[in-house]
Motif scaffolding. Structure first.
Motif, short mmCIF file in Angstrom:
data_model
loop_
_atom_site.label_atom_id
_atom_site.label_comp_id
_atom_site.label_asym_id
_atom_site.label_seq_id
_atom_site.Cartn_x
_atom_site.Cartn_y
_atom_site.Cartn_z
N ALA A 47 -4.27 5.71 1.72
CA ALA A 47 -2.92 5.35 2.16
C ALA A 47 -2.90 5.00 3.64
N SER A 48 -3.67 5.74 4.45
CA SER A 48 -3.74 5.46 5.89
C SER A 48 -4.39 4.11 6.15
N SER A 49 -5.47 3.84 5.43
CA SER A 49 -6.15 2.56 5.59
C SER A 49 -5.22 1.40 5.26
N TRP A 50 -4.49 1.54 4.17
CA TRP A 50 -3.56 0.49 3.77
C TRP A 50 -2.45 0.32 4.82
N ASP A 51 -1.96 1.43 5.34
CA ASP A 51 -0.91 1.39 6.36
C ASP A 51 -1.39 0.64 7.61
N GLY A 52 -2.65 0.88 7.98
CA GLY A 52 -3.21 0.18 9.13
C GLY A 52 -3.30 -1.32 8.89
N ILE A 53 -3.70 -1.71 7.70
CA ILE A 53 -3.79 -3.14 7.36
C ILE A 53 -2.41 -3.78 7.40
N VAL A 54 -1.42 -3.07 6.87
CA VAL A 54 -0.04 -3.59 6.86
C VAL A 54 0.47 -3.80 8.28
N GLN A 55 0.20 -2.81 9.16
CA GLN A 55 0.67 -2.92 10.54
C GLN A 55 -0.05 -4.03 11.30
N ALA A 56 -1.34 -4.18 11.06
CA ALA A 56 -2.12 -5.17 11.80
C ALA A 56 -1.82 -6.60 11.35
N THR A 57 -1.54 -6.76 10.05
CA THR A 57 -1.32 -8.12 9.52
C THR A 57 0.14 -8.50 9.43
N GLY A 58 1.03 -7.50 9.57
CA GLY A 58 2.45 -7.80 9.44
C GLY A 58 2.87 -8.03 7.99
N LEU A 59 2.05 -7.61 7.05
CA LEU A 59 2.35 -7.78 5.63
C LEU A 59 3.62 -7.02 5.28
N ASN A 60 4.54 -7.69 4.62
CA ASN A 60 5.81 -7.07 4.26
C ASN A 60 6.07 -7.31 2.77
N THR A 61 5.89 -6.28 1.97
CA THR A 61 6.11 -6.41 0.54
C THR A 61 6.64 -5.10 -0.03
N ASN A 62 7.53 -5.21 -0.95
CA ASN A 62 8.08 -4.03 -1.62
C ASN A 62 7.33 -3.70 -2.90
N SER A 63 6.40 -4.56 -3.26
CA SER A 63 5.63 -4.36 -4.48
C SER A 63 4.54 -3.31 -4.27
N LYS A 64 4.32 -2.51 -5.30
CA LYS A 64 3.27 -1.49 -5.27
C LYS A 64 1.91 -2.04 -5.69
N ILE A 65 1.90 -3.25 -6.21
CA ILE A 65 0.65 -3.81 -6.74
C ILE A 65 -0.44 -3.93 -5.67
N PRO A 66 -0.13 -4.45 -4.44
CA PRO A 66 -1.20 -4.56 -3.43
C PRO A 66 -1.85 -3.22 -3.07
N ILE A 67 -1.03 -2.19 -2.87
CA ILE A 67 -1.60 -0.89 -2.48
C ILE A 67 -2.38 -0.27 -3.65
N ILE A 68 -1.94 -0.52 -4.87
CA ILE A 68 -2.67 0.00 -6.03
C ILE A 68 -4.03 -0.67 -6.15
N LEU A 69 -4.05 -1.99 -5.97
CA LEU A 69 -5.32 -2.73 -6.04
C LEU A 69 -6.25 -2.29 -4.91
N PHE A 70 -5.68 -2.10 -3.71
CA PHE A 70 -6.50 -1.64 -2.57
C PHE A 70 -7.07 -0.26 -2.86
N SER A 71 -6.26 0.64 -3.41
CA SER A 71 -6.72 1.99 -3.72
C SER A 71 -7.84 1.98 -4.75
N ILE A 72 -7.73 1.10 -5.75
CA ILE A 72 -8.77 1.01 -6.78
C ILE A 72 -10.10 0.61 -6.15
N VAL A 73 -10.06 -0.41 -5.29
CA VAL A 73 -11.29 -0.86 -4.62
C VAL A 73 -11.83 0.25 -3.71
N PHE A 74 -10.93 0.90 -2.97
CA PHE A 74 -11.31 1.97 -2.04
C PHE A 74 -12.07 3.07 -2.76
#
Length: 455
Positions: A107-134
Motif C-alpha cells: 500500500a505504501s509503495s502504491w501511494d508513493g507511485i500515485v504521489q510521484a505520478t499524479g495518478l488520480n483514479t477512484n478505481s481499485k483495479i490499479p492497486i489490486i493489480l499492483f499488489s498482485i505483482v508485488f
C-alpha cells in the motif's frame, strides 16, 4: 566461507547485516522518520533520542533476548505464560504478517507511485493489480527458503542503499531550509519519539526475524557454539545501519517544518515524495518510488518468511512453510487493496497495543536470562498481562477518537491515569505491578536449560 570455518567471515557478516537492515528498512522506517523530524523541528534530536530507544535499541535488545533466553519468540513467551503465551504470539504474528505490516508495504509503495505520478483514479483495479505483482515478486524471493537473505543482500540492498544515500546526502549538504520551526505537537519531544518508535513494530520484527537469521547461519555452516555470537553481530550491524538512516531522515525532515509552501501539511509518503522532488528534481521522484518499492519489498519478504517459519513451528509442520507463504501473500494482496490510510488508521492501533508486553518480554530476557526463578517469572507474567491490558485500553481510546464514539466514564477514567495522554500510562503501572508481584510471590530458584528450539 570455507566448510571448516566455524564463524562468519567479514564479507558474509556484512551481507547478512545488510540484509537485516533491508528487512527492517520498510516503508515505515523509510518515511516515518522524516515525518518525525518535520513535526519535531528544533526538538528533532530530543525526539530522535525517544525514537532511538523503541525503534532501534529495543529491536537490538530483542536479538539479545533471543540469545540470552535461548529460544524462539514463541518459546520465550510460552515460558513466561504457558497458556496465554502462544495465543499472544499468534495474535502479534497475524498483525505483523497478513493483517497489517505486510499489506502496509504494498500500500505504501502504491501511494508513493500515485504521489510521484499524479495518478488520480477512484478505481481499485490499479492497486489490486499492483499488489498482485508485488506479492508475486515477494513469493519469488521466498521460494528458496535457505537463500532469502542472500537474495535480499545481493539484489535489493545495493540499489536501495545507493538511492537512500543520494537522498540523505543531498538533504544534509544542501538542506531545504536552514530554519527549523518549533515542534508542532504539545507533548514532550521525547515521548513523541518514544511512542512513534514502537508504532513501527520493529521490536516485534526483530523477535521474529531471529529464526530467519538462525536458518541462514546454519546454511552458512556456523556451528552451534558460535551461533549466539553471530546473531548478535548481525543484529548490531543491521540496526547500526538503520540508526544512521533514521537520524539522517529526521534531520532532513526538520529542515522542512519551517516551510509553509512546498511541504505544507504533507505527511509520511506524501512528504517524502515532495522532499525527493525538491532535492533531486524529477529524477528524485523516480528514485524515491524505486527506493520505496524496494524498501517495502525487502520488509515484506523478511516478515513473510518469519511469519511462515512461525506458523510452521506452532502447527508442528501441519501448515508447511510454503503454504504459509502463499496464504500470507494472498491475504496481504486483499488487505493491501484497502489503501495505506485505511490500514494505518484502523489496523495500526492494534499493533501499537501489543508493544508494551513485547517490551516487557524483551527486557525480561535481557536482564534476567537463563534462570527460571519462580518470583521473577511470576513478576514477568503479571507485568506482561497488565501491560497487555494497558495496550487494550490505549487501543479502545484511539478507536473511540477515530470513530467518534462517546464512551463517557471510560474516557474520563482513561485520561486520569498518569501519562495516559501520551500513551505511556503502562510504564508507571507496570513498574508498580512488577515490584509488588515480585515481593508478594515466594518461590525457589531453579536452573533454566532453555527450550528445544534454542538459538
Amino acid at each position: 566461507m570455507k566448510k571448516n570455518e566455524r564463524d562468519l567471515s567479514i564479507g558474509t557478516l556484512f551481507f547478512m547485516g545488510a540484509a537485516l537492515f533491508s528487512m527492517h528498512f520498510g516503508s515505515a522506517s523509510m518515511t516515518w522518520p522524516m515525518n518525525w523530524g518535520k513535526e519535531s523541528g528544533s526538538s528533532v534530536f530530543v525526539a530522535f533520542a525517544g525514537a532511538f530507544l523503541t525503534a532501534l535499541l529495543l529491536p537490538l535488545l530483542a536479538y539479545v533476548a533471543l540469545v540470552r533466553g535461548n529460544g524462539t519468540y514463541n518459546s520465550l513467551a510460552k515460558n513466561i505464560m504457558p497458556k496465554f503465551g502462544p495465543v499472544f504470539t499468534t495474535m502479534t504474528i497475524l498483525l505483523l504478517g497478513p493483517l497489517y505490516a505486510v499489506p502496509r508495504m504494498s500500500a505504501s509503495s502504491w501511494d508513493g507511485i500515485v504521489q510521484a505520478t499524479g495518478l488520480n483514479t477512484n478505481s481499485k483495479i490499479p492497486i489490486i493489480l499492483f499488489s498482485i505483482v508485488f506479492y508475486l515478486i515477494t513469493y519469488w524471493f521466498l521460494s528458496g527458503r535457505s537463500d532469502t537473505m542472500d537474495k535480499i543482500s545481493k539484489i535489493l540492498f545495493p540499489v536501495l542503499v545507493i538511492i537512500v544515500i543520494c537522498i540523505i546526502g543531498k538533504g544534509l549538504l544542501t538542506p531545504i531550509s536552514t530554519t527549523w520551526a518549533p515542534k508542532s505537537y504539545d507533548n514532550s519531544a521525547f515521548s513523541y519519539g518514544f511512542t512513534g518508535g514502537y508504532a513501527t513494530g520493529e521490536i516485534l520484527c526483530a523477535l521474529v526475524f531471529g529464526i530467519v537469521i538462525l536458518n541462514n547461519l546454519k546454511v552458512k555452516g556456523v556451528t552451534p557454539d558460535k551461533m549466539n555470537k553471530n546473531i548478535i553481530k548481525v543484529g548490531i550491524l543491521g540496526i547500526g545501519m538503520l540508526t544512521l538512516s533514521h537520524l539522517g531522515h529526521m534531520i532532513i525532515g526538520a529542515s522542512t517544518g519551517g516551510i509553509s509552501g512546498p511541504t505544507g501539511d504533507l505527511t509520511y509518503v506524501k512528504l517524502y515524495t515532495k522532499v525527493a522532488f525538491l532535492l533531486l528534481g524529477n529524477v528524485g521522484g523516480v528514485l524515491y518510488c524505486i527506493a520505496l518499492t524496494i524498501a517495502s519489498l525487502t520488509t515484506a519478504v523478511g516478515i513473510t518468511a518469519a511469519a511462515a517459519e512461525f506458523f510452521e513451528d506452532v502447527s508442528n509442520k501441519k501448515l508447511s512453510y510454503k503454504k504459509s507463504v502463499i496464504i500470507i501473500c494472498v491475504s496481504s494482496t486483499i488487505m493491501g487493496a484497502l489503501g495505506l490510510e485505511n490500514i494505518l488508521a484502523y489496523v495500526g492501533p492494534l499493533l501499537d497495543s501489543m508493544s508494551p508486553p513485547l517490551i516487557i518480554l524483551t527486557l525480561y530476557y535481557v536482564l534476567i536470562p537463563n534462570v527460571k526463578n519462580v518470583r521473577f517469572l511470576f513478576a514477568a507474567k503479571c507485568t506482561m498481562i497488565v501491560s497487555f491490558i494497558y495496550g487494550i485500553l490505549d487501543a479502545v481510546h484511539t478507536y473511540s477518537y477515530l470513530c467518534g464514539w462517546n464512551l463517557g466514564i471510560f474516557d474520563s477514567f482513561y485520561l486520569k491515569m498518569p501519562l495516559a495522554d501520551i500513551k505511556l500510562a503502562w510504564v508507571i503501572g507496570c513498574g508498580i505491578i512488577a515490584v509488588l508481584s515480585y515481593l508478594l510471590c515466594r518461590g525457589k530458584e531453579e536452573t533454566f536449560t532453555g527450550s528445544s528450539d534454542a538459538i
